[in-house]
Design a protein around this motif. Structure first.
Motif, PDB file in Angstrom:
ATOM      1  N   GLU A   1      -5.343  -4.375  -2.545  1.00 18.41           N
ATOM      2  CA  GLU A   1      -4.860  -5.132  -1.393  1.00 18.41           C
ATOM      3  C   GLU A   1      -3.982  -4.270  -0.509  1.00 18.41           C
ATOM      4  N   CYS A   2      -3.993  -4.582   0.779  1.00 19.33           N
ATOM      5  CA  CYS A   2      -3.156  -3.848   1.730  1.00 19.33           C
ATOM      6  C   CYS A   2      -1.719  -4.335   1.595  1.00 19.33           C
ATOM      7  N   ALA A   3      -0.897  -3.535   0.989  1.00 14.72           N
ATOM      8  CA  ALA A   3       0.502  -3.874   0.762  1.00 14.72           C
ATOM      9  C   ALA A   3       1.323  -2.603   0.825  1.00 14.72           C
ATOM     10  N   MET A   4       2.608  -2.755   1.042  1.00 11.16           N
ATOM     11  CA  MET A   4       3.468  -1.588   1.196  1.00 11.16           C
ATOM     12  C   MET A   4       3.712  -0.864  -0.120  1.00 11.16           C
ATOM     13  N   ASP A   5       3.906  -1.632  -1.209  1.00 17.85           N
ATOM     14  CA  ASP A   5       4.319  -1.014  -2.465  1.00 17.85           C
ATOM     15  C   ASP A   5       3.436  -1.396  -3.649  1.00 17.85           C
ATOM     16  N   GLN A   6       2.275  -1.936  -3.396  1.00 17.91           N
ATOM     17  CA  GLN A   6       1.273  -2.188  -4.425  1.00 17.91           C
ATOM     18  C   GLN A   6      -0.084  -2.064  -3.760  1.00 17.91           C
ATOM     19  N   GLY A   7      -1.164  -2.200  -4.547  1.00 16.31           N
ATOM     20  CA  GLY A   7      -2.489  -2.047  -3.945  1.00 16.31           C
ATOM     21  C   GLY A   7      -2.656  -0.653  -3.369  1.00 16.31           C
ATOM     22  N   ILE A   8      -2.844  -0.563  -2.053  1.00 20.06           N
ATOM     23  CA  ILE A   8      -3.018   0.752  -1.424  1.00 20.06           C
ATOM     24  C   ILE A   8      -1.709   1.537  -1.362  1.00 20.06           C
ATOM     25  N   ASN A   9      -0.576   0.875  -1.637  1.00 14.89           N
ATOM     26  CA  ASN A   9       0.744   1.538  -1.606  1.00 14.89           C
ATOM     27  C   ASN A   9       0.946   2.295  -0.289  1.00 14.89           C
ATOM     28  N   ALA A  10       0.886   1.541   0.796  1.00 17.29           N
ATOM     29  CA  ALA A  10       0.903   2.151   2.126  1.00 17.29           C
ATOM     30  C   ALA A  10       2.124   3.024   2.360  1.00 17.29           C
ATOM     31  N   ARG A  11       3.250   2.663   1.765  1.00 19.20           N
ATOM     32  CA  ARG A  11       4.475   3.430   2.006  1.00 19.20           C
ATOM     33  C   ARG A  11       4.314   4.891   1.573  1.00 19.20           C
ATOM     34  N   SER A  12       3.599   5.104   0.477  1.00 20.88           N
ATOM     35  CA  SER A  12       3.361   6.485   0.033  1.00 20.88           C
ATOM     36  C   SER A  12       2.030   7.026   0.558  1.00 20.88           C
ATOM     37  N   LEU A  13       1.045   6.127   0.774  1.00 20.41           N
ATOM     38  CA  LEU A  13      -0.267   6.585   1.237  1.00 20.41           C
ATOM     39  C   LEU A  13      -0.186   7.269   2.594  1.00 20.41           C
ATOM     40  N   ILE A  14       0.666   6.769   3.482  1.00 17.17           N
ATOM     41  CA  ILE A  14       0.761   7.394   4.816  1.00 17.17           C
ATOM     42  C   ILE A  14       1.257   8.838   4.706  1.00 17.17           C
ATOM     43  N   ASN A  15       2.052   9.136   3.684  1.00 17.75           N
ATOM     44  CA  ASN A  15       2.515  10.517   3.501  1.00 17.75           C
ATOM     45  C   ASN A  15       1.356  11.433   3.138  1.00 17.75           C
ATOM     46  N   TYR A  16       0.448  10.946   2.293  1.00 15.72           N
ATOM     47  CA  TYR A  16      -0.733  11.742   1.945  1.00 15.72           C
ATOM     48  C   TYR A  16      -1.648  11.913   3.157  1.00 15.72           C
ATOM     49  N   VAL A  17      -1.818  10.845   3.932  1.00  9.11           N
ATOM     50  CA  VAL A  17      -2.653  10.947   5.130  1.00  9.11           C
ATOM     51  C   VAL A  17      -2.057  11.940   6.117  1.00  9.11           C
ATOM     52  N   ASN A  18      -0.746  11.836   6.366  1.00  7.47           N
ATOM     53  CA  ASN A  18      -0.081  12.770   7.288  1.00  7.47           C
ATOM     54  C   ASN A  18      -0.199  14.209   6.800  1.00  7.47           C
ATOM     55  N   LYS A  19      -0.076  14.392   5.486  1.00  6.08           N
ATOM     56  CA  LYS A  19      -0.196  15.739   4.914  1.00  6.08           C
ATOM     57  C   LYS A  19      -1.586  16.312   5.189  1.00  6.08           C
ATOM     58  N   ALA A  20      -2.617  15.493   4.977  1.00  8.50           N
ATOM     59  CA  ALA A  20      -3.984  15.960   5.212  1.00  8.50           C
ATOM     60  C   ALA A  20      -4.247  16.210   6.691  1.00  8.50           C
ATOM     61  N   VAL A  21      -3.696  15.358   7.546  1.00  6.42           N
ATOM     62  CA  VAL A  21      -3.891  15.513   8.992  1.00  6.42           C
ATOM     63  C   VAL A  21      -3.235  16.797   9.488  1.00  6.42           C
ATOM     64  N   ASN A  22      -2.046  17.116   8.972  1.00  2.00           N
ATOM     65  CA  ASN A  22      -1.268  18.243   9.485  1.00  2.00           C
ATOM     66  C   ASN A  22      -1.534  19.556   8.767  1.00  2.00           C
ATOM     67  N   ASP A  23      -2.259  19.518   7.668  1.00  2.00           N
ATOM     68  CA  ASP A  23      -2.563  20.737   6.913  1.00  2.00           C
ATOM     69  C   ASP A  23      -3.773  21.422   7.537  1.00  2.00           C
ATOM     70  N   ASN A  24      -3.567  22.611   8.085  1.00  2.00           N
ATOM     71  CA  ASN A  24      -4.660  23.319   8.759  1.00  2.00           C
ATOM     72  C   ASN A  24      -5.762  23.745   7.799  1.00  2.00           C
ATOM     73  N   ASN A  25      -5.437  23.823   6.504  1.00  2.00           N
ATOM     74  CA  ASN A  25      -6.460  24.209   5.532  1.00  2.00           C
ATOM     75  C   ASN A  25      -7.383  23.048   5.179  1.00  2.00           C
ATOM     76  N   VAL A  26      -6.948  21.823   5.460  1.00  2.00           N
ATOM     77  CA  VAL A  26      -7.807  20.648   5.275  1.00  2.00           C
ATOM     78  C   VAL A  26      -8.663  20.501   6.529  1.00  2.00           C
ATOM     79  N   LYS A  27      -9.949  20.691   6.380  1.00  2.00           N
ATOM     80  CA  LYS A  27     -10.849  20.738   7.533  1.00  2.00           C
ATOM     81  C   LYS A  27     -11.438  19.385   7.896  1.00  2.00           C
ATOM     82  N   ALA A  28     -11.425  18.442   6.957  1.00  2.00           N
ATOM     83  CA  ALA A  28     -11.955  17.107   7.225  1.00  2.00           C
ATOM     84  C   ALA A  28     -11.349  16.132   6.230  1.00  2.00           C
TER      85      ALA A  28
END
Length: 788
Positions: A518-545
């Motif tokens: 479920e879409c939730a901040m601290d359970q399910g997708i754990n959005a509070r921490s998931l956005i950090n992983y997404v930002n890391k992948a977006v900003n890491d030049n070695n991650v190509k896709a």
């Protein structure tokens, strides 16, 4: 072979105890068996040269070298990060043994290592002393390798630089050079060498090396897989042949052209769930991405002729079954075979198994092609008897997430969309099964009305090919192939075991990010921490896709929007391919909407673009319990969320009042504005008009196949297809990048140990979990689907 390697390594290492301590000779003399400088080819001499090279070792490996005259011989052994060597030199009846223990750690980009050396035998005659070594290896990109290390002793100090260049960025051609700096010069000792190595075919290497004193060597290395042989000719300073050295390698797998084609089958036992991620420790669960990747890799491995699968105990939903089935179908396109064993199969498991060339059913097994059904449990009367009121804020025809708390049966709209889903499931299974088993559609429809088919009936109806036990699978495969096959696990495919020396530096990466639950901040997708992983992948030049996997029925819009906005930032930087799993509706579709490409299975549940709210409130329960409540307030609506609390348990049950008409009017305006915002975001992400999205929204769920037809999905495919699309968009080949998975999986699942030690078992109740989620978010407007 592994046991033999360990025995040899143990016997050789025992020399450490037998011989007393003392040193080492110069770099070029000590490494005279080396075909190249350390960084140019494979692992060098396993840390006997530059100890930092040990960070590149991927498995147990051993090398025995000896010369055709002079009595020189050496033994080298290494496992990942650790190495040991013995070098024996004999001159005029005198002999010395040089030992070295080495260690090296690091990444593909930079590594460091340490070593300690001592000697036994005629140490004085050979001018030996204990040696300490420290080394560094850097490979900043795939074209260049640079090593530095020093050997320090009471006799002399020595520093060496080793550089290598790969003009094509792979193992085919490497040019190298090295240079030794010494505190005290040694007469007639070389300071530098240079040369090249060419890997003509996989595992066949030719080397040439020229030294400062005009001597040179020519070498050949031939890999047979886990065994290798080498030979090197030495020519003296006037160009005349001098001596030969030979090498025998035993241990880890190496590239080779000497592979028996079509000699192996991959064997799977798919007991239990198919997970997205497993815990790092004590978890051998099968994961979807690993299975798909292994099947894809097996398709391109000429030594693999087929796959045999034991499905006994497999727990799988229809969407996962389709994804694995599709990958097996692609595998078969290369002329390879699939054999599947089933014991008790429902329509979902049989749909999966029907891809096989040969289906085996247990003698006491059976098949039930029961079709598909969806049902709901309704709680309206129960809540009324309990004295709990429930109000549904529903303004969109198909948004039925909480109607089971306000009705006693499905609404016509919900029944309409659910019927379309089960028809979609059924048709997907029917068309695939009929095509693979050569059954007519009408015959299949008749078979679904059979409650249960025992093995004899299944054989008569062409649903299976053989009746046998899973213990007979290997014999059945060999009879089917008319050949004796060897059977390996998917983890033991050559591509996973080969050395990593074909690519220098850190490979580019494709990030697979999971948004599960479920879409939730601290359970399910754990959005509070998931956005950090997404930002890391977006900003890491070695991650190509980014391949973004969504398997979520929605929930909290804030959680969905935070993650969606983070993905949106990748626009123009790198491709984002969204792959939808079993369900990606409502807030799950919100997560998907900004993907450059949205991919789904034909039986994915997608869409449900809409929002809904619900309100639990007191309607007589407190009177039955003998509770009263009073409050003071500032603000007209301040008491809306005031709930009564059960004594002792300190548990808040429900707010003590319902919405007023004024509050209902405000809530309706808010929900409709919320919906308008949701539709606007989807229209932006999908490049369609507001009216076009609104016409297929209203909370309506769709199958992935219908979703493609109406523009909510771009491509029908599985998780591996999403990875392959990322390859196309980035121009990367499979062997030229690494797949990384996010979020970081947990370390250990302690719950898995509890039933083994105490008579306790945790039972997950999804209905109760959903009820608690709704209570926690009472009154919150949510893009969420029904629990089921």
């Amino acid at each position: 072979m592994k046991k033999l390697c360990l025995i040899i390594l143990f016997i050789t290492a025992s020399f450490v105890v037998i011989f007393p301590q003392s040193p080492q000779q110069s770099y070029y003399n000590q490494n005279r068996f080396s075909l190249t400088s350390p960084g140019a080819m494979r692992y060098g001499l396993y840390g006997s040269d530059n100890p930092a090279m040990l960070s590149t070792v991927t498995g147990l490996d051993m090398l025995l070298n000896f010369s055709s005259k002079g009595g020189n011989k050496a033994f080298y052994a290494a496992v990942p990060n650790f190495g040991f060597s013995v070098f024996h030199q004999a001159v005029n009846g005198l002999a010395v043994n040089d030992f070295r223990l080495s260690t090296g750690f690091g990444s593909g980009t930079i590594s460091m290592g340490l070593a300690y050396g001592w000697s036994s035998g005629e140490k004085t005659a050979f001018n030996r002393a204990d040696v300490f070594s420290a080394g560094l290896l850097t490979r900043p990109f795939k074209y260049f390798s640079l090593g530095f290390w020093g050997n320090f002793s009471s006799v002399n100090d020595e520093g060496i630089v080793d550089a290598a260049i790969r003009p094509f960025g792979n193992e085919f051609v490497s040019f190298f050079a090295d240079y030794a700096f010494r505190k005290n010069e040694i007469p007639n000792e070389n300071k530098w060498s240079a040369g090249a190595t060419i890997e003509v075919f996989n595992g066949i290497r030719i080397t040439g090396r020229y030294f400062e004193n005009k001597a040179f060597t020519l070498g050949t290395e031939i890999s047979l897989g886990r065994i290798g042989i080498s030979s090197q000719e030495y020519f003296n300073t006037d160009g005349k042949y001098d001596v030969n050295s030979y090498g025998i390698r035993l241990g880890s797998l190496d590239r080779t052209i000497f592979k028996a084609p079509d000699s192996k089958y991959i064997s799977y036992s798919l007991n239990g769930d198919i997970k997205y991620q497993r815990f790092k420790w004590f978890d051998n669960s099968n994961t979807l991405l690993n299975l798909l990747d292994q099947i894809r890799s097996a398709k391109d491995d000429n030594s693999i002729s087929g796959i045999v699968i034991n499905t006994s105990g497999l727990s799988i939903n229809q969407e996962q079954a389709w994804e694995l089935r599709k990958e097996l179908s692609d595998f078969k396109s290369k002329g390879k075979h699939v054999v599947i064993y089933i014991d008790r199969a429902n329509i979902t498991l049989y749909h999966f198994a029907s891809v096989a060339d040969k289906i085996i059913l247990d003698p006491l097994g059976g098949i039930s092609l029961e079709g598909y059904a969806m049902s709901r449990t309704f709680y309206k009367d129960m809540l009324e008897k309990l004295g709990i009121g429930f109000r549904e804020f529903r303004y969109f025809k198909y948004k039925s997430a909480v109607e089971n708390f306000t009705r006693n049966e499905m609404s016509p709209a919900d029944k309409e969309q659910r019927k379309a889903l089960v028809e979609g499931y059924y048709n997907t299974a029917k068309y695939d099964i009929c095509a693979n088993r050569n059954i007519s559609h009408s015959d299949f429809d008749s078979l679904t009305n059979s409650l249960y088919m025992v093995p004899g009936e299944a054989l008569k109806n062409k649903l299976i090919d053989t009746i046998a036990r899973f213990t007979d699978l290997n014999d059945i495969v060999n009879k089917f192939e008319n050949d004796n096959k060897s059977f390996i696990s998917g983890n033991n495919l050559d591509c996973y075991l080969l050395p990593k020396d074909n690519y220098w530096g850190k490979k580019p990466e494709i990030a697979v990010i999971y948004a599960i639950g479920e879409c939730a901040m601290d359970q399910g997708i754990n959005a509070r921490s998931l956005i950090n992983y997404v930002n890391k992948a977006v900003n890491d030049n070695n991650v190509k896709a980014i391949v973004f996997r969504v398997d979520s029925p929605g929930g909290d819009a804030l959680a969905s929007d935070l993650v969606a906005d983070a993905l949106k930032k990748a626009k123009g930087k790198k491709p984002v391919i969204v792959t939808q799993g079993y369900v990606a509706g409502s807030g799950g579709y919100w997560l998907s909407m900004y993907g450059d490409t949205i991919m789904a299975a034909p039986n994915t549940i997608t869409g449900s673009i809409g929002v809904i709210g619900a309100w639990y409130y007191e309607k007589g329960l407190k009177d039955k319990l003998g509770l009263n409540i009073d409050n003071v307030k500032i603000g007209r609506h301040a008491d809306l969320g005031v709930a009564y609390v059960l004594p002792i348990l300190n548990l808040a049950i429900a707010p003590y009042r319902d919405f007023t008409q004024d509050e209902l009017n405000q809530q309706e305006r808010t929900i409709k504005n919320f919906y308008s915002d949701f539709v606007s975001k989807v229209s932006l992400g999908r490049h369609k008009s507001y009216e076009a999205i609104d016409s297929i929204a209203q909370g309506r769920v769709w199958t992935g196949l219908t979703g493609k037809n109406i523009g909510l999905v771009d491509i029908i495919g599985n998780l591996n297809d999403a990875v392959k699309l990322a390859e196309v968009k980035t121009g990367l080949k499979k062997e030229d990048y690494n797949l990384i998975e996010m979020p970081e999986p947990g370390l250990i699942n302690f719950n898995s140990f509890l039933p083994k030690f105490i008579n306790t078992e945790f039972i997950y109740n999804s209905e109760m979990d959903f009820l608690m989620f709704r209570l926690k978010n009472n009154g919150v407007i949510m893009p969420i689907m029904p629990l089921d």
